[in-house]
Design an enzyme around this catalytic site. Sequence first.
Site, PDB file in Angstrom:
ATOM      1  N   THR A  76       0.836  -1.196   0.000  1.00  0.00           N
ATOM      2  CA  THR A  76       0.000   0.000   0.000  1.00  0.00           C
ATOM      3  C   THR A  76       0.867   1.240   0.000  1.00  0.00           C
ATOM      4  OG1 THR A  76      -1.647   1.251   1.181  1.00  0.00           O
ATOM      5  CG2 THR A  76      -0.006   0.161   2.502  1.00  0.00           C
ATOM      6  N   ASN A 106      -6.516  17.066  -6.854  1.00  0.00           N
ATOM      7  CA  ASN A 106      -5.417  16.641  -7.708  1.00  0.00           C
ATOM      8  C   ASN A 106      -5.006  17.665  -8.753  1.00  0.00           C
ATOM      9  OD1 ASN A 106      -4.474  13.974  -6.878  1.00  0.00           O
ATOM     10  ND2 ASN A 106      -6.673  13.562  -6.981  1.00  0.00           N
TER      11      ASN A 106
END
Lengths: 406, 406
Positions: free
Chosen positions: B190, B401
């Site tokens: 992860t 983003n």
Amino acid sequence: MAVGLHDFPLIPEIKGIRIGVAEAGIKKPNKKDVVIFELCEGASVAGVFTQNAFCAAPVRICQKHLGLAGSRYLLINTGNANAGTGKSGLETALKTCEALANETGVSVEAILPFSTGVIGEPLPVAKIVAAIPSALANLSADNWRSAGVGIMTTDTLPKGSIRTFEFDGLTYSIAGISKGAGMIRPNMATMLGYVCSDIAMDVDVLQSILKDVVNKSFNRITVDSDTSTNDSCIAVATGMAGNTKVTSVDEPLAQAFIVAFTEVMQELAHAIVRDGEGATKFVTVEVVGAVIESDATKVAFEIAHSPLVKTALFASDPNWGRILAVVGRAGVEGLDVDRVQLHINGFEVARDGGRSPDYLEEHGKQAMAPQEIHIVLDLGMGVESDIVWTTDFSHEYVTINAEYRT
Amino acid sequence: MAVGLHDFPLIPEIKGIRIGVAEAGIKKPNKKDVVIFELCEGASVAGVFTQNAFCAAPVRICQKHLGLAGSRYLLINTGNANAGTGKSGLETALKTCEALANETGVSVEAILPFSTGVIGEPLPVAKIVAAIPSALANLSADNWRSAGVGIMTTDTLPKGSIRTFEFDGLTYSIAGISKGAGMIRPNMATMLGYVCSDIAMDVDVLQSILKDVVNKSFNRITVDSDTSTNDSCIAVATGMAGNTKVTSVDEPLAQAFIVAFTEVMQELAHAIVRDGEGATKFVTVEVVGAVIESDATKVAFEIAHSPLVKTALFASDPNWGRILAVVGRAGVEGLDVDRVQLHINGFEVARDGGRSPDYLEEHGKQAMAPQEIHIVLDLGMGVESDIVWTTDFSHEYVTINAEYRT
């Protein structure tokens, strides 16, 4: 929001083609939503279709009819995709074909049906059938722009292209329209594309050319990575230009045709990207230096699909690290990250696995500022390459797709 | 915006673990951005790392050090990923390890470095080195929450999990923290996850369990399909609980450990999804009825990655046709669309390739309204299945983003 999408061109008559449009009121009032193409007897017709296993009912019927009889009519509706509609979807699509066959006196197999719009709702047969006479009543050789408008769904502008070329004393024309703005990641076909020429060409040659050129045009665009259930692209050769029928792709005339046909197909494919949902950039992703072409294709699509790359493009942010991260996860066998190079709009951004020594943030900002962005990613491994065209990812995209049905 | 993410739990001492945090000012002022884990001598340490070919410098060094010496310290910084930094990135990562080794008197190979943050900018070595003494000065067994906060980047909340279990008269604890909210599509690891237990366990057994459980937790989550360059997940077994060292995964104690360890790992993985960038939904995508498990995994990830499905989830719009369209393009060999069934939060939505006969739009609206959405897609082909967890796609995702660097 469309990026550098020019006005619909003036498309002259393509001999052997007439087009009619009508308002059926399928989803919205006052919207031309039924388009009929009439093809002259003897026209060669080729088609490529979505590879989605949930392909829509009209796609299945189209594929069946295309092999059975000389196609005489294309029947297109927007507002309803007749997809995810099971067996009853096939019945309703066939009913609209029967209605047009009855009105025109051709066999039902001579009708090719196309639908685009919402998935999963029953096709309103009665509305479409009722609109057919009025579409037939206005059949005309000059209706190309109306057809371009008539097949729009979330498109903001109609999309058309026209080329003519001369060969051996004869003039040939190729005209086409396309539609699509979202759920765009065609696989062997596009949302909807119709390209007609007056050339005389054997149907097998036309089919072979269409399949090849689709792989350099509609199959190399992506807006949001979702392949539609209804993608269809049709090419028609009416045979009215006066040439002896082309029977091989190796004939010089076939080669001349391919050049002009590719231009039309690419212009129509690019138009879909330029009008991509929420698009503020038109992005060319070119991957070179691959050992095998499929690696170049894969990396180019991975870059074009990355939400992080697409949002950085939207922000005009030269966040090149996101592009390298995509290349790293794309699964290219034998990739040596220390040989990867990245150029954006001519500026060298990265080399040797890191930022280029001469790179300055202001170069990146300058490179990313224009509406048209050309990314060249060199894998540094071989000589194969491929190109994919895409858009950025904006707030408008979310708005459009969160509100499309509601 | 986090969806159903609970407060950081009260994590008691895990014997053999002390944690220190400090402010190095790497990217932002007044932000704890350096975290040090001190592990007791003899602890077993296992790790899994990103499969991204552009893996970051600290990942490379971590992988190398893990095999060379007993690991004694984890050195974590946020604000800079030290990825896409080429050869000098390796040198800077090593310099921070050397500084910590000098301060503590252990070998440089006993230090495992981790970085997360912006890609492609040089690691500010001096700032990190300067912060090490103050992190060491506050080493404590109760610093789990501070560590959870210290490793946050775009996370809105710290993520922690704790389980205890009893076996044969002894009590064991497993505690962990994780971070990550975007660029989340882990492959073998992860973003960052650290799980520590007081169990005594052979390092090979721990490594094998970690690898298996990662495939049921961190490797089954996705926010935006982008695999990070810095993904790392570390498991530590300090051996302080008093048991005879576990030397085989078949021992009953190992099996009891796996149950509790899986709960911790899944809770930490889910926490990343719940805090996914812009998330308004926590979505479980369960695919059943596959012939082979990898088909179920593939379809589940395709659904979880589709921008059209994710925007429909954001809008709470039961646009199930988009889900079927994804299944159709996912490339499942032998798929018979007429056998596919779809349930959303218990409502049967589609069967036999189309809308369920009893389905009403209001069922769909009711099914899609909650924050927690459970999609069950039955391929109707076999008995294999898999589960993936994801989020929706919102305006906030684009905002985060498009503005992350600027």
